[in-house]
Design an enzyme around this catalytic site. Structure first.
Site, PDB file in Angstrom:
ATOM      1  N   ASN A 197       0.925  -1.552  -0.307  1.00  0.00           N
ATOM      2  CA  ASN A 197      -0.230  -0.035  -0.399  1.00  0.00           C
ATOM      3  C   ASN A 197       0.899   1.027  -0.143  1.00  0.00           C
ATOM      4  O   ASN A 197       1.310   1.638   1.283  1.00  0.00           O
ATOM      5  CB  ASN A 197      -0.739  -0.269   1.195  1.00  0.00           C
ATOM      6  CG  ASN A 197      -2.300   1.181   1.431  1.00  0.00           C
ATOM      7  OD1 ASN A 197      -1.869   1.894   0.455  1.00  0.00           O
ATOM      8  ND2 ASN A 197      -2.749   1.480   2.360  1.00  0.00           N
ATOM      9  N   SER A 232       2.830  -2.495  10.745  1.00  0.00           N
ATOM     10  CA  SER A 232       4.110  -2.108  10.587  1.00  0.00           C
ATOM     11  C   SER A 232       4.872  -3.356  10.745  1.00  0.00           C
ATOM     12  O   SER A 232       6.233  -4.248  11.452  1.00  0.00           O
ATOM     13  CB  SER A 232       4.691  -1.668  12.260  1.00  0.00           C
ATOM     14  OG  SER A 232       4.920  -0.194  12.776  1.00  0.00           O
ATOM     15  N   LYS A 271       0.666   4.273   0.120  1.00  0.00           N
ATOM     16  CA  LYS A 271      -0.703   5.494   0.199  1.00  0.00           C
ATOM     17  C   LYS A 271      -0.279   6.379  -0.835  1.00  0.00           C
ATOM     18  O   LYS A 271      -0.308   6.326  -1.991  1.00  0.00           O
ATOM     19  CB  LYS A 271      -0.118   5.642   1.627  1.00  0.00           C
ATOM     20  CG  LYS A 271      -0.399   3.968   2.990  1.00  0.00           C
ATOM     21  CD  LYS A 271      -0.582   4.970   3.520  1.00  0.00           C
ATOM     22  CE  LYS A 271      -0.695   3.452   5.072  1.00  0.00           C
ATOM     23  NZ  LYS A 271      -0.052   3.262   6.275  1.00  0.00           N
ATOM     24  N   GLY A 302       2.161   2.089  10.659  1.00  0.00           N
ATOM     25  CA  GLY A 302       3.174   3.189  10.997  1.00  0.00           C
ATOM     26  C   GLY A 302       4.066   3.718  12.560  1.00  0.00           C
ATOM     27  O   GLY A 302       4.399   5.039  11.701  1.00  0.00           O
ATOM     28  N   GLY A 353       4.365   1.541   4.658  1.00  0.00           N
ATOM     29  CA  GLY A 353       5.902   2.009   4.738  1.00  0.00           C
ATOM     30  C   GLY A 353       6.485   1.289   3.908  1.00  0.00           C
ATOM     31  O   GLY A 353       7.363   1.704   3.496  1.00  0.00           O
ATOM     32  N   GLU A 364      -5.711  -4.478  11.021  1.00  0.00           N
ATOM     33  CA  GLU A 364      -4.804  -3.107  11.266  1.00  0.00           C
ATOM     34  C   GLU A 364      -4.761  -3.135  12.571  1.00  0.00           C
ATOM     35  O   GLU A 364      -6.068  -1.674  11.894  1.00  0.00           O
ATOM     36  CB  GLU A 364      -4.419  -2.686  10.089  1.00  0.00           C
ATOM     37  CG  GLU A 364      -4.392  -3.235   8.683  1.00  0.00           C
ATOM     38  CD  GLU A 364      -3.621  -2.535   7.799  1.00  0.00           C
ATOM     39  OE1 GLU A 364      -2.873  -2.546   7.430  1.00  0.00           O
ATOM     40  OE2 GLU A 364      -4.564  -1.682   6.928  1.00  0.00           O
ATOM     41  N   GLU A 370      -7.119   4.848   7.714  1.00  0.00           N
ATOM     42  CA  GLU A 370      -6.537   6.334   7.659  1.00  0.00           C
ATOM     43  C   GLU A 370      -7.860   6.691   7.170  1.00  0.00           C
ATOM     44  O   GLU A 370      -8.277   8.078   6.972  1.00  0.00           O
ATOM     45  CB  GLU A 370      -5.870   6.304   6.348  1.00  0.00           C
ATOM     46  CG  GLU A 370      -4.364   5.900   7.336  1.00  0.00           C
ATOM     47  CD  GLU A 370      -3.334   5.716   6.803  1.00  0.00           C
ATOM     48  OE1 GLU A 370      -3.077   5.801   4.882  1.00  0.00           O
ATOM     49  OE2 GLU A 370      -2.160   5.180   7.447  1.00  0.00           O
ATOM     50  N   HIS A 385      -9.178   1.479   4.586  1.00  0.00           N
ATOM     51  CA  HIS A 385      -8.826   1.735   5.189  1.00  0.00           C
ATOM     52  C   HIS A 385      -8.346   2.273   6.764  1.00  0.00           C
ATOM     53  O   HIS A 385      -9.353   3.117   6.438  1.00  0.00           O
ATOM     54  CB  HIS A 385      -7.390   1.817   4.620  1.00  0.00           C
ATOM     55  CG  HIS A 385      -5.738   1.683   5.125  1.00  0.00           C
ATOM     56  ND1 HIS A 385      -5.697   3.060   5.836  1.00  0.00           N
ATOM     57  CD2 HIS A 385      -4.944   1.450   5.068  1.00  0.00           C
ATOM     58  CE1 HIS A 385      -4.561   2.738   6.646  1.00  0.00           C
ATOM     59  NE2 HIS A 385      -3.749   1.630   6.229  1.00  0.00           N
TER      60      HIS A 385
HETATM   61  P1  PGA Z   1       2.246   0.638   7.760  1.00  0.00           P
HETATM   62  O1  PGA Z   1       0.886   0.118   7.398  1.00  0.00           O
HETATM   63  O2  PGA Z   1       3.140  -0.877   7.246  1.00  0.00           O
HETATM   64  O3  PGA Z   1       3.672   1.357   7.610  1.00  0.00           O
HETATM   65  O4  PGA Z   1       2.317   0.460   9.466  1.00  0.00           O
HETATM   66  C1  PGA Z   1       0.095  -0.104   6.850  1.00  0.00           C
HETATM   67  C2  PGA Z   1      -1.179   0.403   5.837  1.00  0.00           C
HETATM   68  O5  PGA Z   1      -1.398   1.176   6.627  1.00  0.00           O
HETATM   69  O6  PGA Z   1      -1.384  -0.813   5.231  1.00  0.00           O
END
Ligand code: PGA
Length: 258
Positions: free
Chosen positions: A11, A217, A13, A179, A239, A173, A106, A104
């Site tokens: 992803n 993460s 983003k 993140g 990330g 998640e 976010e 998601h």
């Molecule tokens: P992250 O994000 O691996 O940076 O923690 C995961 C995601 O938002 O799908």
């Protein structure tokens, strides 16, 4: 034992321009060519979800060797109309993408997406032959208040209301792990994936038949240990997916586990 498909999903983003996204796909293809395993067998799939403006260019590249699937990061829940700035499932399908991330955290947090809207998005994705990667997970506050099961139940029962389609994929998640560099522990992940399978059973699915990914993460240092957990069917990676070598290493750990 049921063999569920395992996924390695990137992803991006709101990161990477078109050239960078295209080069990323080329770089993965070069890695597949050198590797001694084929891409995307029956048991494992790699999906890359760049921003909308790179869907077409990455799709063309990815189609070159039928290796990498491309997905969108979001869709609107209606087919068309006066919704400035939105994009529909049929538009994503027209580009050739096969997957879409829905709900998601976010989107839930920054854009106030509700479980009801997410339900509509999943339905319209399925109607347009896109496989929805449905994100669920509790916030730190909900965890502290002991509301994990309650939150997941609400997200799943409302999100999947009137849906009985096994092409959905779930991604657990925990919001506090996204993140932050703070991965959920193996115990938390196993316990929660089992709770999720039970909730799926309660609403009429066979929970054992649905792939449940972990996200939050994930990186090349923890992926091997996490994929060894029986209930984890792959990862949704933010990330760490931005670095192609890093993402490839995670894919290899999944590949070795299938
Ligand atoms: P992250 O994000 O691996 O940076 O923690 C995961 C995601 O938002 O799908």
């Amino acid at each position: 034992m049921i063999n569920r498909i395992k996924y390695c999903i990137a992803n991006f983003k709101m990161n990477k321009n078109r050239t960078e996204s295209k080069e990323y796909i080329e770089s993965i293809q070069a890695k597949f060519r050198k590797a001694d395993f084929a891409s995307n067998g029956d048991n494992i799939r790699m999906v890359v979800c760049p921003p909308f403006h790179s869907l077409d260019t990455t799709q063309i590249k990815a189609s070159d060797n039928h290796g990498i699937y491309i997905g969108a990061q979001n869709i609107y829940y209606l087919e068309n109309g006066s919704y400035t700035g939105e994009i529909s499932a049929s538009m994503i399908h027209e580009i050739g993408s096969k997957y879409v991330i829905v709900g998601h955290s976010e989107r839930r947090t920054h854009f106030n997406e509700t479980n009801e809207q997410i339900n509509k998005k999943i339905k319209i994705a399925l109607d347009n032959r896109l496989r929805p990667i449905v994100c669920i997970g509790e916030s730190l506050e909900q965890r502290k208040k002991g509301l994990i099961e309650h939150t997941l139940k609400e997200q799943i029962t409302i999100g999947l209301n009137c849906i009985q389609d096994y092409s959905i994929i779930l991604a657990y998640e925990p919001v506090w792990a996204i993140g932050t560099g703070e991965t959920a522990t193996a115990d938390i992940i196993v316990e929660t994936h089992q709770i999720i399978r039970k909730i799926l059973n309660d609403i009429g699915f066979d929970g054992q038949k649905i792939s449940i990914l972990y996200g939050g993460s994930v990186n090349r240092n923890n992926a091997k240990e996490l994929i060894a957990l029986g209930d984890v069917d792959g990862f949704l990676i933010g990330g760490a997916s931005l670095d192609v070598d890093h993402f490839w290493d995670i894919y290899k750990f999944i590949e070795e586990s299938v």
